[in-house]
Design a protein around this motif. Structure first.
Motif, PDB file in Angstrom:
ATOM      1  N   LEU A 143       0.859  -1.173   0.000  1.00  0.00           N
ATOM      2  CA  LEU A 143       0.000   0.000   0.000  1.00  0.00           C
ATOM      3  C   LEU A 143       0.899   1.228   0.000  1.00  0.00           C
ATOM      4  O   LEU A 143       1.629   1.478   0.963  1.00  0.00           O
ATOM      5  CB  LEU A 143      -0.901   0.015   1.233  1.00  0.00           C
ATOM      6  CG  LEU A 143      -1.764  -1.232   1.479  1.00  0.00           C
ATOM      7  CD1 LEU A 143      -2.503  -1.106   2.810  1.00  0.00           C
ATOM      8  CD2 LEU A 143      -2.756  -1.437   0.342  1.00  0.00           C
ATOM      9  N   PHE A 144       0.869   1.994  -1.091  1.00  0.00           N
ATOM     10  CA  PHE A 144       1.726   3.166  -1.232  1.00  0.00           C
ATOM     11  C   PHE A 144       0.869   4.418  -1.303  1.00  0.00           C
ATOM     12  O   PHE A 144      -0.108   4.476  -2.063  1.00  0.00           O
ATOM     13  CB  PHE A 144       2.559   3.087  -2.514  1.00  0.00           C
ATOM     14  CG  PHE A 144       3.551   1.966  -2.546  1.00  0.00           C
ATOM     15  CD1 PHE A 144       4.458   1.782  -1.520  1.00  0.00           C
ATOM     16  CD2 PHE A 144       3.581   1.091  -3.629  1.00  0.00           C
ATOM     17  CE1 PHE A 144       5.387   0.747  -1.559  1.00  0.00           C
ATOM     18  CE2 PHE A 144       4.506   0.056  -3.679  1.00  0.00           C
ATOM     19  CZ  PHE A 144       5.409  -0.119  -2.645  1.00  0.00           C
ATOM     20  N   GLY A 145       1.233   5.442  -0.517  1.00  0.00           N
ATOM     21  CA  GLY A 145       0.519   6.701  -0.658  1.00  0.00           C
ATOM     22  C   GLY A 145       0.316   7.437   0.640  1.00  0.00           C
ATOM     23  O   GLY A 145       1.166   7.443   1.530  1.00  0.00           O
ATOM     24  N   ASP A 146      -0.863   8.037   0.753  1.00  0.00           N
ATOM     25  CA  ASP A 146      -1.150   8.916   1.879  1.00  0.00           C
ATOM     26  C   ASP A 146      -1.937   8.184   2.966  1.00  0.00           C
ATOM     27  O   ASP A 146      -2.101   6.957   2.929  1.00  0.00           O
ATOM     28  CB  ASP A 146      -1.884  10.174   1.398  1.00  0.00           C
ATOM     29  CG  ASP A 146      -3.151   9.845   0.615  1.00  0.00           C
ATOM     30  OD1 ASP A 146      -3.825   8.836   0.946  1.00  0.00           O
ATOM     31  OD2 ASP A 146      -3.486  10.591  -0.319  1.00  0.00           O
ATOM     32  N   SER A 147      -2.434   8.947   3.924  1.00  0.00           N
ATOM     33  CA  SER A 147      -3.121   8.333   5.070  1.00  0.00           C
ATOM     34  C   SER A 147      -4.467   7.722   4.700  1.00  0.00           C
ATOM     35  O   SER A 147      -5.004   6.914   5.453  1.00  0.00           O
ATOM     36  CB  SER A 147      -3.325   9.371   6.173  1.00  0.00           C
ATOM     37  OG  SER A 147      -4.072  10.478   5.693  1.00  0.00           O
ATOM     38  N   THR A 148      -5.021   8.067   3.528  1.00  0.00           N
ATOM     39  CA  THR A 148      -6.293   7.469   3.128  1.00  0.00           C
ATOM     40  C   THR A 148      -6.114   6.016   2.709  1.00  0.00           C
ATOM     41  O   THR A 148      -7.077   5.247   2.732  1.00  0.00           O
ATOM     42  CB  THR A 148      -6.975   8.254   1.985  1.00  0.00           C
ATOM     43  OG1 THR A 148      -6.241   8.096   0.768  1.00  0.00           O
ATOM     44  CG2 THR A 148      -7.104   9.724   2.336  1.00  0.00           C
ATOM     45  N   ILE A 149      -4.901   5.632   2.334  1.00  0.00           N
ATOM     46  CA  ILE A 149      -4.623   4.216   2.061  1.00  0.00           C
ATOM     47  C   ILE A 149      -4.050   3.543   3.309  1.00  0.00           C
ATOM     48  O   ILE A 149      -4.184   2.327   3.485  1.00  0.00           O
ATOM     49  CB  ILE A 149      -3.703   4.047   0.830  1.00  0.00           C
ATOM     50  CG1 ILE A 149      -3.807   2.622   0.262  1.00  0.00           C
ATOM     51  CG2 ILE A 149      -2.258   4.371   1.144  1.00  0.00           C
ATOM     52  CD1 ILE A 149      -5.134   2.328  -0.376  1.00  0.00           C
ATOM     53  N   GLN A 154      -5.406   3.994   6.040  1.00  0.00           N
ATOM     54  CA  GLN A 154      -6.655   3.554   6.662  1.00  0.00           C
ATOM     55  C   GLN A 154      -7.009   2.119   6.294  1.00  0.00           C
ATOM     56  O   GLN A 154      -7.589   1.392   7.099  1.00  0.00           O
ATOM     57  CB  GLN A 154      -7.815   4.465   6.240  1.00  0.00           C
ATOM     58  CG  GLN A 154      -7.960   5.735   7.055  1.00  0.00           C
ATOM     59  CD  GLN A 154      -9.278   6.410   6.748  1.00  0.00           C
ATOM     60  OE1 GLN A 154      -9.436   7.048   5.718  1.00  0.00           O
ATOM     61  NE2 GLN A 154     -10.236   6.263   7.641  1.00  0.00           N
ATOM     62  N   TRP A 155      -6.682   1.695   5.078  1.00  0.00           N
ATOM     63  CA  TRP A 155      -6.944   0.310   4.677  1.00  0.00           C
ATOM     64  C   TRP A 155      -6.184  -0.655   5.579  1.00  0.00           C
ATOM     65  O   TRP A 155      -6.723  -1.655   6.030  1.00  0.00           O
ATOM     66  CB  TRP A 155      -6.511   0.097   3.224  1.00  0.00           C
ATOM     67  CG  TRP A 155      -7.420   0.665   2.199  1.00  0.00           C
ATOM     68  CD1 TRP A 155      -8.261   1.732   2.336  1.00  0.00           C
ATOM     69  CD2 TRP A 155      -7.561   0.218   0.848  1.00  0.00           C
ATOM     70  NE1 TRP A 155      -8.923   1.969   1.153  1.00  0.00           N
ATOM     71  CE2 TRP A 155      -8.511   1.064   0.228  1.00  0.00           C
ATOM     72  CE3 TRP A 155      -6.978  -0.790   0.104  1.00  0.00           C
ATOM     73  CZ2 TRP A 155      -8.882   0.902  -1.104  1.00  0.00           C
ATOM     74  CZ3 TRP A 155      -7.337  -0.957  -1.226  1.00  0.00           C
ATOM     75  CH2 TRP A 155      -8.287  -0.125  -1.824  1.00  0.00           C
ATOM     76  N   MET A 156      -4.921  -0.332   5.808  1.00  0.00           N
ATOM     77  CA  MET A 156      -4.103  -1.208   6.646  1.00  0.00           C
ATOM     78  C   MET A 156      -4.618  -1.226   8.079  1.00  0.00           C
ATOM     79  O   MET A 156      -4.708  -2.277   8.719  1.00  0.00           O
ATOM     80  CB  MET A 156      -2.652  -0.754   6.618  1.00  0.00           C
ATOM     81  CG  MET A 156      -1.720  -1.676   7.383  1.00  0.00           C
ATOM     82  SD  MET A 156      -0.045  -1.535   6.769  1.00  0.00           S
ATOM     83  CE  MET A 156       0.714  -2.926   7.629  1.00  0.00           C
ATOM     84  N   SER A 177     -15.585   3.678   9.022  1.00  0.00           N
ATOM     85  CA  SER A 177     -15.173   2.298   8.752  1.00  0.00           C
ATOM     86  C   SER A 177     -16.000   1.618   7.676  1.00  0.00           C
ATOM     87  O   SER A 177     -15.468   0.835   6.876  1.00  0.00           O
ATOM     88  CB  SER A 177     -15.237   1.470  10.044  1.00  0.00           C
ATOM     89  OG  SER A 177     -14.225   1.857  10.934  1.00  0.00           O
ATOM     90  N   HIS A 178     -17.318   1.898   7.621  1.00  0.00           N
ATOM     91  CA  HIS A 178     -18.123   1.176   6.634  1.00  0.00           C
ATOM     92  C   HIS A 178     -17.750   1.582   5.208  1.00  0.00           C
ATOM     93  O   HIS A 178     -17.864   0.765   4.283  1.00  0.00           O
ATOM     94  CB  HIS A 178     -19.619   1.383   6.901  1.00  0.00           C
ATOM     95  CG  HIS A 178     -20.120   2.777   6.694  1.00  0.00           C
ATOM     96  ND1 HIS A 178     -20.053   3.733   7.686  1.00  0.00           N
ATOM     97  CD2 HIS A 178     -20.690   3.385   5.612  1.00  0.00           C
ATOM     98  CE1 HIS A 178     -20.577   4.864   7.229  1.00  0.00           C
ATOM     99  NE2 HIS A 178     -20.961   4.683   5.969  1.00  0.00           N
ATOM    100  N   VAL A 179     -17.279   2.804   5.027  1.00  0.00           N
ATOM    101  CA  VAL A 179     -16.830   3.223   3.697  1.00  0.00           C
ATOM    102  C   VAL A 179     -15.493   2.569   3.368  1.00  0.00           C
ATOM    103  O   VAL A 179     -15.293   2.047   2.261  1.00  0.00           O
ATOM    104  CB  VAL A 179     -16.731   4.758   3.616  1.00  0.00           C
ATOM    105  CG1 VAL A 179     -16.209   5.198   2.241  1.00  0.00           C
ATOM    106  CG2 VAL A 179     -18.081   5.395   3.899  1.00  0.00           C
TER     107      VAL A 179
END
Length: 496
Positions: free
Chosen positions: A300-306, A308-310, A481-483
């Motif tokens: 996962l590369f990028g900013d804090s919006t990705i 969040q996935w982790m 979280s649901h998004v």
């Protein structure tokens, strides 16, 4: 290191610079260019009108609701040009449902909004004027004027003490500079060299909003909170939608890689995302997630919006354990493993610009293109990329150039490993009360258009977070979280 007046990321003309110019030309063609002298001649949401063109007592699932918008200024005069930044959404609170509307601009103050009625039951319409066309014109012009809206402070180590200095993409000074260059990809970042300190001693960085603004006082009045996201009034209430046998809103085709998904690309119902271009399985149980990820390594590369996935995956799947990456702070790189199922997930932040008031280490900084070049790849490797939010305050050339570099790295990866799965995650919409000159969703929208142009010919998956976050109406750069769960569900469908 060099002495001189001005240092820029671009080092000379070439194929990439030509592509950047071409994309900029396309974007310029979409933007209004307006000169105004008083706010009264700008678009007023409250004076504007919305009219249903195909009114019925009830509609079938799959039907289209056509809404005409006629926009007026504060004096009650019909607008004679377009370019307003409008957000159209249909929703049902009781059904936890939502979808974007497709907007056609007739360039004369009239717009046609096409809503697909995806679900059975009630539906309501929301029409928000995010920015007037005059504000769009001002924001687009201001974005081109420079890099000074964000200031960076670099930390250098001098023995056992630290010294601080100015850093950035474009520094005008006669002082000696430390140049941090990637010559191959034409990426550059600079710091004023501290006296008697090596450029190699650069250890940390943070940022802050500078006092610089490229807007006039009159233009700034257009982007204050009271003028952002104002509802365009309408007199029609709930839309009644009933099932009809002949209408179909979803595809039976398995989700496959494509960057240019339709808009809207899907809809939410009972908080579950349904893409319209493929049949997405619901992979949200612990066993299903385990099965989808078993034996895989996910980057996962990028900013804090990705990131969040982790955080979502490690919170949901308790078998993941974090390894010590020896970093500090929220921006440290993250690694988590599930040893029993041979799963590894990594998150790494993208390189400059990273906008945060909290100091973060630069020793583990790297450009995403360089990280991708270090991946061997195979059928059990997945790469997810998310960039955009931190680029909004800067001239859009910086974002386009970075996207092109990432595309070239993806092409190299897929040449040596065609089975590697690569997914691009689009930008989330964000808060309306944030500084609009720096972080407006208008800037995110232009970047979304540019990214689709850059990545359109690649065999990659696309998670349309822009459309999702509008449908879910989550104006938060970090959605609930649901998004996030639905974004990840789409990712799992791509790699399963």
């Amino acid at each position: 290191m060099k002495e001189g007046n001005e240092y820029r990321t671009w080092k000379g003309p070439g194929e990439k610079e030509e592509e950047v110019k071409n994309i900029l030309t396309k974007l310029d063609g979409l933007m209004p260019s307006i000169t105004f002298t008083h706010i009264n001649t700008t678009t007023s949401a409250k004076n504007s009108k919305a009219t249903v063109l195909n009114h019925k007592d009830s509609y079938c699932v799959g039907d289209h609701l056509m809404v005409r918008l006629d926009l007026y200024d504060h004096l009650g005069k019909k607008k004679e040009y377009g370019g307003d930044f409008i957000r159209a959404r249909i929703y049902s609170s009781s059904l936890k449902a939502g979808a974007s509307g497709h907007i056609k601009d007739y360039s004369n103050g009239t717009y046609l909004v096409n809503f697909t009625l995806f679900w059975e039951g009630d539906a309501r319409v929301s029409l928000l004027l995010i920015h007037s066309s005059e504000a769009v014109s001002a924001l687009w012009a201001a974005r081109k004027k420079g890099y000074a809206k964000i200031a960076f402070t670099g930390t250098f180590l001098n023995g056992k003490s630290t010294v601080f200095t100015q850093c950035g993409f474009n520094i005008t000074t006669k002082a000696e500079l430390c140049e941090y260059l990637d010559e191959r990809d034409q990426e550059g970042f600079y710091c004023v060299k501290p006296k008697n300190v090596s450029c190699k001693a650069f250890i940390a960085l943070k940022s802050y909003n500078s006092a610089t603004s490229y807007l006039t006082d009159l233009e700034r009045s257009l982007v204050k909170r009271s003028n952002i996201g104002v509802e365009i009034p309408h007199t029609f209430g709930d839309i009644r939608v009933v099932p009809c046998e002949s209408n179909k809103t979803m595809s039976s085709e398995r989700c496959r890689f494509r960057i240019n998904s339709p808009f809207p690309s899907g809809f939410a119902l009972q908080n579950q995302w349904h893409p319209v271009f493929c049949n997405m399985a619901n992979l949200n149980t612990l066993d299903q997630i385990h099965t989808s990820l078993k034996g895989k390594i996910v980057y996962l590369f990028g900013d804090s919006t990705i990131r969040q996935w982790m955080e979502y995956l490690t919170r949901t799947v308790r078998t993941f354990k974090y390894l010590d990456s020896h970093g500090v702070g929220a921006q440290r790189n993250l690694i988590a493993v599930d040893m029993d199922r041979n799963i590894q997930i990594q998150w790494k932040k993208h390189n400059h610009p990273l906008i945060t008031a909290y100091e973060y280490q630069t020793r583990d900084h790297n450009y995403i293109a360089r990280e991708i070049d270090n991946i061997a790849g195979d059928k059990n490797t997945a790469v997810v990329i998310a960039v955009g939010q931190h680029f909004r305050p800067f001239p859009i050339e910086l974002f386009i150039q970075r996207a092109i570099n990432i595309r070239k790295a993806i092409q190299r990866l897929l040449l040596r490993s065609p089975d590697t799965r690569v997914i691009i995650k689009g930008e989330n919409i964000r808060e309306l009360d944030i500084d609009q000159e720096r972080f407006s969703d208008f800037h995110g929208y232009t970047q979304d258009l540019a990214a689709r142009d850059v990545f359109e010919d690649l065999d990659v998956g696309f998670v349309d977070a822009w459309d999702m976050t509008i449908a879910y109406t989550t104006p938060n750069v970090h959605p609930p979280s649901h998004v996030i769960g639905n974004q990840i569900n789409m990712f799992l469908n791509y790699i399963s």
